[in-house]
Design a protein around this motif. Structure first.
Motif, PDB file in Angstrom:
ATOM      1  N   GLY A  26       8.009  19.152  19.452  1.00  0.00           N
ATOM      2  CA  GLY A  26       9.080  18.856  20.395  1.00  0.00           C
ATOM      3  C   GLY A  26      10.438  18.951  19.727  1.00  0.00           C
ATOM      4  N   ARG A  27      11.446  18.596  20.479  1.00  0.00           N
ATOM      5  CA  ARG A  27      12.812  18.617  19.978  1.00  0.00           C
ATOM      6  C   ARG A  27      13.640  17.624  20.773  1.00  0.00           C
ATOM      7  N   GLY A  28      14.769  17.222  20.210  1.00  0.00           N
ATOM      8  CA  GLY A  28      15.612  16.262  20.898  1.00  0.00           C
ATOM      9  C   GLY A  28      16.977  16.171  20.256  1.00  0.00           C
ATOM     10  N   TYR A  29      17.807  15.329  20.812  1.00  0.00           N
ATOM     11  CA  TYR A  29      19.150  15.137  20.262  1.00  0.00           C
ATOM     12  C   TYR A  29      19.637  13.734  20.584  1.00  0.00           C
ATOM     13  N   TRP A  30      20.598  13.285  19.794  1.00  0.00           N
ATOM     14  CA  TRP A  30      21.350  12.065  20.059  1.00  0.00           C
ATOM     15  C   TRP A  30      22.823  12.431  20.097  1.00  0.00           C
ATOM     16  N   ARG A  31      23.562  11.805  21.015  1.00  0.00           N
ATOM     17  CA  ARG A  31      24.998  12.017  21.135  1.00  0.00           C
ATOM     18  C   ARG A  31      25.703  10.674  21.019  1.00  0.00           C
TER      19      ARG A  31
ATOM     20  N   SER B 285      28.541  19.605  26.115  1.00  0.00           N
ATOM     21  CA  SER B 285      27.098  19.637  26.372  1.00  0.00           C
ATOM     22  C   SER B 285      26.390  20.717  25.582  1.00  0.00           C
ATOM     23  N   GLY B 286      27.103  21.695  25.075  1.00  0.00           N
ATOM     24  CA  GLY B 286      26.455  22.743  24.306  1.00  0.00           C
ATOM     25  C   GLY B 286      26.209  22.382  22.866  1.00  0.00           C
ATOM     26  N   ALA B 287      26.786  21.265  22.394  1.00  0.00           N
ATOM     27  CA  ALA B 287      26.661  20.897  20.988  1.00  0.00           C
ATOM     28  C   ALA B 287      25.224  20.677  20.548  1.00  0.00           C
ATOM     29  N   PRO B 288      24.399  19.889  21.285  1.00  0.00           N
ATOM     30  CA  PRO B 288      23.011  19.708  20.846  1.00  0.00           C
ATOM     31  C   PRO B 288      22.240  21.015  20.789  1.00  0.00           C
ATOM     32  N   THR B 289      22.440  21.880  21.789  1.00  0.00           N
ATOM     33  CA  THR B 289      21.729  23.152  21.812  1.00  0.00           C
ATOM     34  C   THR B 289      22.118  24.025  20.628  1.00  0.00           C
TER      35      THR B 289
ATOM     36  N   LEU C  52      23.658   8.411  23.737  1.00  0.00           N
ATOM     37  CA  LEU C  52      22.790   9.172  24.634  1.00  0.00           C
ATOM     38  C   LEU C  52      21.677   9.865  23.865  1.00  0.00           C
ATOM     39  N   THR C  53      20.578  10.105  24.547  1.00  0.00           N
ATOM     40  CA  THR C  53      19.499  10.888  23.964  1.00  0.00           C
ATOM     41  C   THR C  53      18.862  11.772  25.032  1.00  0.00           C
ATOM     42  N   GLY C  54      18.321  12.879  24.588  1.00  0.00           N
ATOM     43  CA  GLY C  54      17.511  13.750  25.427  1.00  0.00           C
ATOM     44  C   GLY C  54      16.436  14.367  24.545  1.00  0.00           C
ATOM     45  N   TYR C  55      15.213  14.456  25.038  1.00  0.00           N
ATOM     46  CA  TYR C  55      14.147  15.054  24.241  1.00  0.00           C
ATOM     47  C   TYR C  55      13.064  15.597  25.158  1.00  0.00           C
ATOM     48  N   ASP C  56      12.287  16.505  24.612  1.00  0.00           N
ATOM     49  CA  ASP C  56      11.138  17.044  25.325  1.00  0.00           C
ATOM     50  C   ASP C  56      10.114  17.477  24.285  1.00  0.00           C
ATOM     51  N   TYR C  57       8.867  17.640  24.698  1.00  0.00           N
ATOM     52  CA  TYR C  57       7.812  17.995  23.755  1.00  0.00           C
ATOM     53  C   TYR C  57       6.694  18.702  24.494  1.00  0.00           C
ATOM     54  N   ARG C  58       5.817  19.313  23.719  1.00  0.00           N
ATOM     55  CA  ARG C  58       4.657  20.030  24.269  1.00  0.00           C
ATOM     56  C   ARG C  58       3.394  19.264  23.897  1.00  0.00           C
ATOM     57  N   PRO C  59       2.618  18.809  24.887  1.00  0.00           N
ATOM     58  CA  PRO C  59       1.407  18.056  24.585  1.00  0.00           C
ATOM     59  C   PRO C  59       0.249  18.964  24.193  1.00  0.00           C
TER      60      PRO C  59
ATOM     61  N   ARG D 149      28.979  15.000  11.976  1.00  0.00           N
ATOM     62  CA  ARG D 149      29.706  13.736  11.985  1.00  0.00           C
ATOM     63  C   ARG D 149      31.155  13.905  12.451  1.00  0.00           C
ATOM     64  N   ASN D 150      31.732  15.077  12.215  1.00  0.00           N
ATOM     65  CA  ASN D 150      33.156  15.257  12.483  1.00  0.00           C
ATOM     66  C   ASN D 150      33.386  16.405  13.444  1.00  0.00           C
ATOM     67  N   ARG D 151      33.214  16.135  14.721  1.00  0.00           N
ATOM     68  CA  ARG D 151      33.456  17.146  15.736  1.00  0.00           C
ATOM     69  C   ARG D 151      34.901  17.051  16.230  1.00  0.00           C
ATOM     70  N   PRO D 152      35.491  18.161  16.655  1.00  0.00           N
ATOM     71  CA  PRO D 152      36.893  18.157  17.093  1.00  0.00           C
ATOM     72  C   PRO D 152      37.177  17.182  18.234  1.00  0.00           C
ATOM     73  N   ASP D 153      36.162  16.936  19.099  1.00  0.00           N
ATOM     74  CA  ASP D 153      36.396  16.048  20.237  1.00  0.00           C
ATOM     75  C   ASP D 153      36.156  14.578  19.918  1.00  0.00           C
ATOM     76  N   GLY D 154      35.871  14.255  18.642  1.00  0.00           N
ATOM     77  CA  GLY D 154      35.672  12.871  18.236  1.00  0.00           C
ATOM     78  C   GLY D 154      34.267  12.353  18.422  1.00  0.00           C
ATOM     79  N   THR D 155      33.370  13.170  18.963  1.00  0.00           N
ATOM     80  CA  THR D 155      31.988  12.750  19.140  1.00  0.00           C
ATOM     81  C   THR D 155      31.162  13.133  17.912  1.00  0.00           C
ATOM     82  N   ARG D 156      29.944  12.656  17.877  1.00  0.00           N
ATOM     83  CA  ARG D 156      28.989  13.068  16.854  1.00  0.00           C
ATOM     84  C   ARG D 156      27.684  13.466  17.529  1.00  0.00           C
ATOM     85  N   THR D 157      26.941  14.325  16.843  1.00  0.00           N
ATOM     86  CA  THR D 157      25.690  14.831  17.395  1.00  0.00           C
ATOM     87  C   THR D 157      24.625  14.871  16.305  1.00  0.00           C
ATOM     88  N   SER D 158      23.415  14.540  16.673  1.00  0.00           N
ATOM     89  CA  SER D 158      22.270  14.677  15.777  1.00  0.00           C
ATOM     90  C   SER D 158      21.155  15.356  16.552  1.00  0.00           C
ATOM     91  N   ALA D 159      20.591  16.418  15.994  1.00  0.00           N
ATOM     92  CA  ALA D 159      19.514  17.155  16.650  1.00  0.00           C
ATOM     93  C   ALA D 159      18.304  17.206  15.739  1.00  0.00           C
TER      94      ALA D 159
END
Length: 242
Positions: free
Chosen positions: A92-97, A229-233, A108-115, A67-77
């Motif tokens: 699968g896995r994903g993130y929200w920014r 961009s490295g925060a979700p990873t 923003l969101t990004g996600y991927d999964y294995r069928p 919730r409290n990143r130095p750049d003022g953004t938030r991330t959920s993975a």
């Protein structure tokens, strides 16, 4: 995917992170419930999607948020998986920014999964399921935007979408039924094609959710526009598969 929401960071965070609010606007899920976990541990959850009135496909996942990143953004993975035999998604896995942008927010969101289901499952995923999931994600993001910006509840926006779909369908079917009776065949064909094109291409009303309002871009471009961009990873690396 990305959408621009003229709302506060806390409001969008709560409506996308709290299960009882998230499940109201996200077309991909019918139920989201937190599972018990020890203090300090990542949050485990159960999700379910009602495919048919008597058929529900479920799975489990684990998530963590900053919730409290130095750049003022938030991330959920999150990481997720399903053992249900009818679930095309194995894991699968994903993130929200959440990126503040003046008096608004870039969500923003990004996600991927294995069928599963082998070669057949990969084919179904590529040509049907993945495009459908992408559309549902974008449509749901705009549904959230309408809730935050205009106060249009997810339930009301769904009713607006169904009503608009009914009107467009009725216009096409009505034209196909009436025009051939009163006009030559060539004129009737042109009229039906014109009305069908209008029904498909005319933009939705401002109070109706639309996937086209959500910006889509390739993963490499999305990574370069979300702030750190490295925060979700990095956050994903702290989560064990569900």
């Amino acid at each position: 995917m990305e959408i621009h929401i003229r709302a506060g960071l806390d409001e969008v965070w709560d409506r996308s992170q709290l299960p009882d609010r998230h499940q109201r606007w996200d077309l991909r899920f019918s139920e989201i419930d937190y599972l018990p976990c020890a203090p300090g541990e990542p949050q485990h959850f159960r999700y379910a999607t009602r495919v048919l009135p008597l058929l529900t496909v479920d799975g489990t996942g684990v998530s963590a948020g900053e919730r409290n990143r130095p750049d003022g953004t938030r991330t959920s993975a999150l990481r997720f998986s399903s053992a249900h035999p009818l679930s095309l998604i194995r894991e699968g896995r994903g993130y929200w920014r959440y990126v503040p942008d003046g008096d608004a927010l870039r969500f923003l969101t990004g996600y991927d999964y294995r069928p599963r289901w082998g070669r057949f499952g990969r084919a179904v995923d590529r040509f049907l399921f993945r495009p459908l999931m992408g559309w549902a994600t974008a449509w749901s993001f705009d549904r959230l935007r309408l809730w935050c910006e205009r106060g249009i509840t997810p339930e009301r926006s769904l009713c607006c979408a169904l009503a608009e779909l009914f009107v467009r369908t009725a216009a096409v079917l009505g034209t196909a039924a009436v025009v051939p009776v009163v006009a030559p065949a060539a004129v009737a064909v042109v009229a039906v094609l014109a009305v069908t094109a209008a029904a498909l291409l005319l933009p939705p009303t401002p109070i109706t959710p639309a996937a086209r309002r959500c910006l889509r871009r390739p993963p490499e471009r999305a990574a370069g526009r979300g702030g750190n961009s490295g925060a979700p990873t990095a956050l994903l690396a702290t989560l064990e598969p569900s």
